[in-house]
Motif scaffolding. Sequence first.
Motif, PDB file in Angstrom:
ATOM      1  N   GLU A  81       2.784  -4.231 -41.500  1.00  0.00           N
ATOM      2  CA  GLU A  81       1.874  -4.014 -40.381  1.00  0.00           C
ATOM      3  C   GLU A  81       1.156  -2.670 -40.514  1.00  0.00           C
ATOM      4  N   GLY A  82      -0.143  -2.676 -40.259  1.00  0.00           N
ATOM      5  CA  GLY A  82      -0.938  -1.452 -40.292  1.00  0.00           C
ATOM      6  C   GLY A  82      -1.571  -1.160 -41.638  1.00  0.00           C
ATOM      7  N   CYS A  83      -1.144  -1.828 -42.688  1.00  0.00           N
ATOM      8  CA  CYS A  83      -1.698  -1.589 -44.017  1.00  0.00           C
ATOM      9  C   CYS A  83      -2.999  -2.376 -44.199  1.00  0.00           C
ATOM     10  N   VAL A  84      -3.859  -1.870 -45.070  1.00  0.00           N
ATOM     11  CA  VAL A  84      -5.151  -2.490 -45.314  1.00  0.00           C
ATOM     12  C   VAL A  84      -5.349  -2.712 -46.821  1.00  0.00           C
ATOM     13  N   VAL A  85      -6.295  -3.587 -47.140  1.00  0.00           N
ATOM     14  CA  VAL A  85      -6.670  -3.858 -48.529  1.00  0.00           C
ATOM     15  C   VAL A  85      -8.103  -3.407 -48.726  1.00  0.00           C
ATOM     16  N   VAL A  86      -8.349  -2.683 -49.815  1.00  0.00           N
ATOM     17  CA  VAL A  86      -9.706  -2.288 -50.173  1.00  0.00           C
ATOM     18  C   VAL A  86      -9.973  -2.811 -51.583  1.00  0.00           C
ATOM     19  N   TYR A  87     -10.994  -3.657 -51.710  1.00  0.00           N
ATOM     20  CA  TYR A  87     -11.365  -4.240 -52.999  1.00  0.00           C
ATOM     21  C   TYR A  87     -12.426  -3.383 -53.664  1.00  0.00           C
ATOM     22  N   ASP A  88     -12.292  -3.190 -54.975  1.00  0.00           N
ATOM     23  CA  ASP A  88     -13.288  -2.475 -55.775  1.00  0.00           C
ATOM     24  C   ASP A  88     -13.900  -3.492 -56.728  1.00  0.00           C
ATOM     25  N   TYR A  89     -15.066  -4.006 -56.379  1.00  0.00           N
ATOM     26  CA  TYR A  89     -15.701  -5.042 -57.188  1.00  0.00           C
ATOM     27  C   TYR A  89     -16.343  -4.476 -58.458  1.00  0.00           C
ATOM     28  N   ASP A  90     -16.500  -3.176 -58.566  1.00  0.00           N
ATOM     29  CA  ASP A  90     -16.994  -2.576 -59.804  1.00  0.00           C
ATOM     30  C   ASP A  90     -15.908  -2.581 -60.879  1.00  0.00           C
ATOM     31  N   LYS A  91     -14.657  -2.370 -60.468  1.00  0.00           N
ATOM     32  CA  LYS A  91     -13.531  -2.338 -61.409  1.00  0.00           C
ATOM     33  C   LYS A  91     -12.691  -3.613 -61.349  1.00  0.00           C
ATOM     34  N   CYS A  92     -12.993  -4.493 -60.406  1.00  0.00           N
ATOM     35  CA  CYS A  92     -12.240  -5.747 -60.191  1.00  0.00           C
ATOM     36  C   CYS A  92     -10.764  -5.457 -59.943  1.00  0.00           C
ATOM     37  N   THR A  93     -10.515  -4.529 -59.011  1.00  0.00           N
ATOM     38  CA  THR A  93      -9.156  -4.176 -58.621  1.00  0.00           C
ATOM     39  C   THR A  93      -9.094  -4.095 -57.096  1.00  0.00           C
ATOM     40  N   PHE A  94      -7.883  -3.958 -56.587  1.00  0.00           N
ATOM     41  CA  PHE A  94      -7.732  -3.719 -55.157  1.00  0.00           C
ATOM     42  C   PHE A  94      -6.605  -2.724 -54.952  1.00  0.00           C
ATOM     43  N   GLU A  95      -6.631  -2.090 -53.783  1.00  0.00           N
ATOM     44  CA  GLU A  95      -5.603  -1.122 -53.414  1.00  0.00           C
ATOM     45  C   GLU A  95      -5.107  -1.490 -52.019  1.00  0.00           C
ATOM     46  N   VAL A  96      -3.799  -1.455 -51.830  1.00  0.00           N
ATOM     47  CA  VAL A  96      -3.187  -1.721 -50.536  1.00  0.00           C
ATOM     48  C   VAL A  96      -2.531  -0.425 -50.072  1.00  0.00           C
ATOM     49  N   PHE A  97      -2.891   0.029 -48.862  1.00  0.00           N
ATOM     50  CA  PHE A  97      -2.345   1.297 -48.371  1.00  0.00           C
ATOM     51  C   PHE A  97      -2.380   1.337 -46.855  1.00  0.00           C
ATOM     52  N   HIS A  98      -1.637   2.287 -46.312  1.00  0.00           N
ATOM     53  CA  HIS A  98      -1.655   2.527 -44.867  1.00  0.00           C
ATOM     54  C   HIS A  98      -2.695   3.614 -44.630  1.00  0.00           C
ATOM     55  N   PRO A  99      -3.711   3.359 -43.822  1.00  0.00           N
ATOM     56  CA  PRO A  99      -4.806   4.321 -43.647  1.00  0.00           C
ATOM     57  C   PRO A  99      -4.389   5.657 -43.019  1.00  0.00           C
TER      58      PRO A  99
END
Length: 113
Positions: A81-99
């Motif tokens: 709960e509270g974590c978010v996903v940020v996609y990087d379409y330039d590198k085709c990766t994603f990061e999951v973190f708590h803001p």
Amino acid sequence: MFARMGLLALCLVFSVFVSVSHSACSYSLPKPGAKYCVDEADNSKHALGTTWTNKQCVKCTCSITGMRCCDTLFKAHVQTEGCVVVYDYDKCTFEVFHPMDRNIHCQHYAVGK
């Protein structure tokens, strides 16, 4: 009996991996006489024998038998709960973190689109 159950479990695991690995691919037949493939993401033309990754992180290969495209960027599902996903379409990766605190461990899993 335990050996049979173990074999059954192993087969189940492999069948899941096969279905996930192929679930994010598509194949299209070439038009008669085509000398290139057209990427539907941006209508760009690609010569026979080439491979590219488009802006949606889909890797495509163009051949005389058709165009095969597979997602390279999986969809993340956050379980913390509270974590978010940020996609990087330039590198085709994603990061999951708590803001609020990047030191909080965020549980997640990824699946094909």
